[in-house]
Design a protein around this motif. Structure first.
Motif, PDB file in Angstrom:
ATOM      1  N   LEU A  90      -5.161 -34.057  42.101  1.00  0.00           N
ATOM      2  CA  LEU A  90      -5.017 -34.334  43.531  1.00  0.00           C
ATOM      3  C   LEU A  90      -5.446 -33.134  44.358  1.00  0.00           C
ATOM      4  O   LEU A  90      -6.134 -33.266  45.374  1.00  0.00           O
ATOM      5  CB  LEU A  90      -3.566 -34.714  43.835  1.00  0.00           C
ATOM      6  N   THR A  91      -5.046 -31.943  43.930  1.00  0.00           N
ATOM      7  CA  THR A  91      -5.418 -30.730  44.639  1.00  0.00           C
ATOM      8  C   THR A  91      -5.177 -29.540  43.723  1.00  0.00           C
ATOM      9  O   THR A  91      -4.359 -29.605  42.806  1.00  0.00           O
ATOM     10  CB  THR A  91      -4.611 -30.558  45.942  1.00  0.00           C
ATOM     11  N   GLN A  92      -5.904 -28.446  43.957  1.00  0.00           N
ATOM     12  CA  GLN A  92      -5.657 -27.176  43.273  1.00  0.00           C
ATOM     13  C   GLN A  92      -6.034 -26.054  44.223  1.00  0.00           C
ATOM     14  O   GLN A  92      -7.187 -25.927  44.624  1.00  0.00           O
ATOM     15  CB  GLN A  92      -6.410 -27.087  41.953  1.00  0.00           C
ATOM     16  N   GLU A  93      -5.043 -25.267  44.606  1.00  0.00           N
ATOM     17  CA  GLU A  93      -5.226 -24.168  45.535  1.00  0.00           C
ATOM     18  C   GLU A  93      -4.589 -22.909  44.938  1.00  0.00           C
ATOM     19  O   GLU A  93      -3.842 -22.976  43.963  1.00  0.00           O
ATOM     20  CB  GLU A  93      -4.553 -24.492  46.882  1.00  0.00           C
ATOM     21  N   ARG A  94      -4.896 -21.782  45.532  1.00  0.00           N
ATOM     22  CA  ARG A  94      -4.322 -20.513  45.061  1.00  0.00           C
ATOM     23  C   ARG A  94      -2.799 -20.628  44.962  1.00  0.00           C
ATOM     24  O   ARG A  94      -2.137 -21.138  45.868  1.00  0.00           O
ATOM     25  CB  ARG A  94      -4.703 -19.367  46.004  1.00  0.00           C
ATOM     26  N   ASN A  95      -2.284 -20.136  43.847  1.00  0.00           N
ATOM     27  CA  ASN A  95      -0.841 -20.248  43.612  1.00  0.00           C
ATOM     28  C   ASN A  95      -0.460 -19.290  42.489  1.00  0.00           C
ATOM     29  O   ASN A  95      -1.278 -18.999  41.609  1.00  0.00           O
ATOM     30  CB  ASN A  95      -0.462 -21.678  43.224  1.00  0.00           C
ATOM     31  N   ILE A  96       0.775 -18.825  42.502  1.00  0.00           N
ATOM     32  CA  ILE A  96       1.249 -17.942  41.436  1.00  0.00           C
ATOM     33  C   ILE A  96       2.534 -18.454  40.803  1.00  0.00           C
ATOM     34  O   ILE A  96       2.971 -17.912  39.787  1.00  0.00           O
ATOM     35  CB  ILE A  96       1.488 -16.512  41.957  1.00  0.00           C
ATOM     36  N   THR A  97       3.147 -19.487  41.384  1.00  0.00           N
ATOM     37  CA  THR A  97       4.425 -19.956  40.874  1.00  0.00           C
ATOM     38  C   THR A  97       4.661 -21.377  41.344  1.00  0.00           C
ATOM     39  O   THR A  97       3.844 -21.968  42.029  1.00  0.00           O
ATOM     40  CB  THR A  97       5.573 -19.042  41.344  1.00  0.00           C
ATOM     41  N   TRP A  98       5.800 -21.927  40.944  1.00  0.00           N
ATOM     42  CA  TRP A  98       6.207 -23.241  41.420  1.00  0.00           C
ATOM     43  C   TRP A  98       7.719 -23.215  41.586  1.00  0.00           C
ATOM     44  O   TRP A  98       8.398 -22.296  41.106  1.00  0.00           O
ATOM     45  CB  TRP A  98       5.791 -24.342  40.437  1.00  0.00           C
ATOM     46  N   THR A  99       8.268 -24.183  42.285  1.00  0.00           N
ATOM     47  CA  THR A  99       9.714 -24.214  42.511  1.00  0.00           C
ATOM     48  C   THR A  99      10.343 -25.337  41.711  1.00  0.00           C
ATOM     49  O   THR A  99       9.844 -26.457  41.683  1.00  0.00           O
ATOM     50  CB  THR A  99      10.043 -24.394  44.006  1.00  0.00           C
ATOM     51  N   LYS A 100      11.456 -25.037  41.056  1.00  0.00           N
ATOM     52  CA  LYS A 100      12.242 -26.054  40.379  1.00  0.00           C
ATOM     53  C   LYS A 100      13.262 -26.624  41.362  1.00  0.00           C
ATOM     54  O   LYS A 100      13.467 -26.115  42.456  1.00  0.00           O
ATOM     55  CB  LYS A 100      12.977 -25.453  39.177  1.00  0.00           C
ATOM     56  N   TYR A 101      13.897 -27.711  40.938  1.00  0.00           N
ATOM     57  CA  TYR A 101      14.981 -28.316  41.717  1.00  0.00           C
ATOM     58  C   TYR A 101      14.518 -28.691  43.115  1.00  0.00           C
ATOM     59  O   TYR A 101      15.142 -28.358  44.126  1.00  0.00           O
ATOM     60  CB  TYR A 101      16.199 -27.395  41.767  1.00  0.00           C
ATOM     61  N   CYS A 102      13.378 -29.364  43.175  1.00  0.00           N
ATOM     62  CA  CYS A 102      12.889 -29.891  44.443  1.00  0.00           C
ATOM     63  C   CYS A 102      12.224 -31.230  44.157  1.00  0.00           C
ATOM     64  O   CYS A 102      12.090 -31.646  43.005  1.00  0.00           O
ATOM     65  CB  CYS A 102      11.920 -28.921  45.118  1.00  0.00           C
ATOM     66  N   ASP A 103      11.844 -31.938  45.205  1.00  0.00           N
ATOM     67  CA  ASP A 103      11.131 -33.203  45.069  1.00  0.00           C
ATOM     68  C   ASP A 103       9.641 -32.952  45.225  1.00  0.00           C
ATOM     69  O   ASP A 103       9.199 -32.446  46.259  1.00  0.00           O
ATOM     70  CB  ASP A 103      11.585 -34.207  46.131  1.00  0.00           C
ATOM     71  N   TYR A 104       8.877 -33.339  44.228  1.00  0.00           N
ATOM     72  CA  TYR A 104       7.425 -33.321  44.359  1.00  0.00           C
ATOM     73  C   TYR A 104       6.886 -34.704  44.729  1.00  0.00           C
ATOM     74  O   TYR A 104       5.768 -34.816  45.219  1.00  0.00           O
ATOM     75  CB  TYR A 104       6.773 -32.844  43.067  1.00  0.00           C
ATOM     76  N   THR A 105       7.662 -35.747  44.472  1.00  0.00           N
ATOM     77  CA  THR A 105       7.241 -37.102  44.824  1.00  0.00           C
ATOM     78  C   THR A 105       8.421 -37.899  45.346  1.00  0.00           C
ATOM     79  O   THR A 105       9.581 -37.622  45.025  1.00  0.00           O
ATOM     80  CB  THR A 105       6.646 -37.841  43.606  1.00  0.00           C
ATOM     81  N   VAL A 106       8.117 -38.919  46.148  1.00  0.00           N
ATOM     82  CA  VAL A 106       9.104 -39.892  46.598  1.00  0.00           C
ATOM     83  C   VAL A 106       8.353 -41.169  46.946  1.00  0.00           C
ATOM     84  O   VAL A 106       7.160 -41.120  47.300  1.00  0.00           O
ATOM     85  CB  VAL A 106       9.905 -39.371  47.814  1.00  0.00           C
ATOM     86  N   LEU A 107       9.012 -42.303  46.827  1.00  0.00           N
ATOM     87  CA  LEU A 107       8.408 -43.587  47.173  1.00  0.00           C
ATOM     88  C   LEU A 107       8.805 -43.984  48.583  1.00  0.00           C
ATOM     89  O   LEU A 107       9.961 -43.813  48.984  1.00  0.00           O
ATOM     90  CB  LEU A 107       8.857 -44.672  46.190  1.00  0.00           C
TER      91      LEU A 107
END
Length: 526
Positions: A90-107
């Motif tokens: 879907l996308t790829q941009e500069r990044n060094i980390t990610w966050t846990k305990y969050c919503d990446y998707t919702v309906l």
């Protein structure tokens, strides 16, 4: 021998389509490529049975910057891939980390999937300021809109913990943490987008501008309002309600939960979901390893007798992990699945189910109904409760065959009726002898089945993969009932396919015959 429908490449007169849901618990459907490592797998199934799979895959961009690919796959209700075997980036941009305990998707209310990308695209190249960017994806795989940047496009090093929910107007609501305007606090912000991705307000609502807040959640509160739950500076979880104009309906927060937690890492100790008709159901494992439920109604009243300290779920002889609650609207009752845990979990886990009235009264005695007895050294995942046909309830869980980190894991379903009788004893729907993690189960689909998903590393894979299994909600089997597929061609022809979808020219043991003729396609295991 069962028909291995998921491994066949179905043929029609015009086109070839991908495999259907597996009927074999030893096979399952592999969703992701076997050579792509990933983080934060998320699975969402809409009411039509379309399933969206999301995950983050680390990569390096052409300019040498680290990045994460935000990748998706979609399966139709019949178990056919919408994208190619590798899914879609879907996308790829500069990044060094990610966050846990969050919503990446919702309906949303129409069954589309809202996807949140988290990256540094609006950061100064010398800094690491993050933001969330929202995309809307249709069940067909079409990108309907996006990216829409939250926080008016202002990236910040403290942006994290995004949570999302659908709203009554067809849009979505978002809460997340970021820095206060003066930079002194980490604050919680709320904003809403309409169904076309346009912000409802000129500025996000800052919940407490001059106080440290964190760990937010948002749920639909009914009548186009949302309830925001967050941890304030005192450490308590509190709740507030906001209308479609961003007005604070209650004018002040109401204490939701005042007890402690089983760990300094709070998120794994809690589960939050919308209550019936609005409000919130807050489940927690406290510092004494008791599973508790707090039910706050949409008008801010405590629905259970123990109020903000939580109503204890397990019987007097056990402790529990975080309970899982499912509301049964026909009976207006809460069904709760939980682990019976002996001696702080050191002496084994079991699985039980309890039924509560709307007022929080346990209806099946002190201990509830036992699904899996607690045994020494027995390890079981936190169970999931789901509605089942005919007023029944299903409990699904994973069972580890040993007490080591490498012990094989199987997946089980059991079904109980409204009187607490176990009408379907636990039976397995995934029997491969590997470690399994990230277990999730869809709501009841079509009144007759679920899609269960997990991650697992199998022989021949260089990384874990997401696997899914069709689970029959009537009897717990993996039979999906897909016996024939219509075709416009009445000529008869046979084709031979291996379990992994390769075509063969000569018959051999273990192949599957695809017999096309008489305007149907039949599957014959050989």
């Amino acid at each position: 021998m069962k028909k291995l429908v998921s491994t066949l490449l179905l043929l029609s007169a015009a086109t070839a389509v991908s495999a259907q849901w597996s009927e074999d618990p030893a096979v399952n459907n592999r969703i992701t490529p076997s050579n792509v490592g990933f983080y934060e797998p998320t699975v969402r199934t809409n009411s039509d049975g379309v399933t969206y799979y999301f995950y983050l895959a680390p990569t390096i961009l052409a300019n040498g910057n680290d990045a994460f690919q935000h990748r998706m796959q979609i399966y139709t209700a019949e178990g056919k891939r919408v994208y190619g075997a590798a899914g879609k980036i879907l996308t790829q941009e500069r990044n060094i980390t990610w966050t846990k305990y969050c919503d990446y998707t919702v309906l949303d209310n129409d069954g589309n999937c809202l996807v949140a990308a988290y990256d540094l695209r609006d950061s100064d190249p010398a800094k690491y300021d993050f933001n969330y960017y929202i995309y809307k994806i249709a069940p067909t795989g079409e990108q309907l809109w996006g990216p829409v940047a939250l926080n008016n496009g202002q990236a910040d090093a403290n942006t994290l913990f995004l949570r999302m929910c659908a709203t009554d107007d067809g849009g979505t609501a978002y809460v997340y943490c970021t820095s206060s305007a003066d930079g002194k606090y980490r604050v919680t912000q709320l904003e809403r987008l309409d169904k076309d991705g346009h912000p409802l307000w000129q500025q996000p609502v800052v919940i407490e501008p001059e106080s440290e807040t964190t760990r937010p959640f948002v749920v639909n509160n009914g009548e186009n309002e949302v309830m925001v739950i967050y941890q304030d500076a005192t450490g308590e979880f509190v709740a507030r309600v906001f209308d479609a104009q961003g007005n604070d309906v209650w004018k002040e927060s109401i204490v939701l939960y005042s007890g402690g937690f089983s760990s300094q890492y709070v998120f794994p100790s809690i589960d939050v979901q919308a209550g019936p008709g609005g409000g919130v159901i807050f489940c927690v494992m406290n510092g004494a390893y008791d599973g508790l439920i707090v039910y706050l109604t949409r008008d801010g009243q405590y629905g259970f007798p123990d109020g903000n300290y939580g109503t204890r779920v397990p019987g007097p002889d056990y402790q529990s992990t975080v309970p899982n609650v499912c509301y049964q609207p026909e009976e207006q009752a809460f069904y709760v699945a939980f682990n019976n845990m002996a001696y702080y979990g050191y002496d084994g886990y079991g699985v039980s189910v309890q039924k509560f009235s709307l007022e929080g009264e346990p209806l099946w005695g002190d201990n509830g109904v036992e699904i899996l007895p607690t045994q020494p050294n027995q390890q079981v995942s936190t169970p999931t409760m789901r509605l089942a046909p005919d007023g029944r309830m299903a409990v699904l869980y994973q069972y580890m065959g040993g007490n080591t980190s490498t012990a094989p894991v199987s997946s089980y379903i059991a079904i109980v009726d409204k009187d607490g009788q176990v009408v379907v004893e636990p039976q397995d729907f995934s029997t491969t002898l590997n470690v399994k993690k990230n277990f999730s189960v869809s709501p009841l689909i079509g009144g007759n089945h679920y899609i269960a998903s997990w991650t697992e590393r199998r022989t021949g894979s260089t990384s874990e993969c997401i696997y899914s299994q069709y689970v029959n909600a009537l009897d717990g089997s993996t039979t999906n009932g897909i016996e024939t597929v219509a075709t416009a061609d009445d000529r008869q022809a046979d084709a031979l396919w291996t379990l992994d979808g390769n075509r063969h020219q000569q018959p051999a043991k273990g192949l599957n015959i695809v017999r096309r003729g008489g305007k149907t396609t039949k599957f014959i295991n050989k």
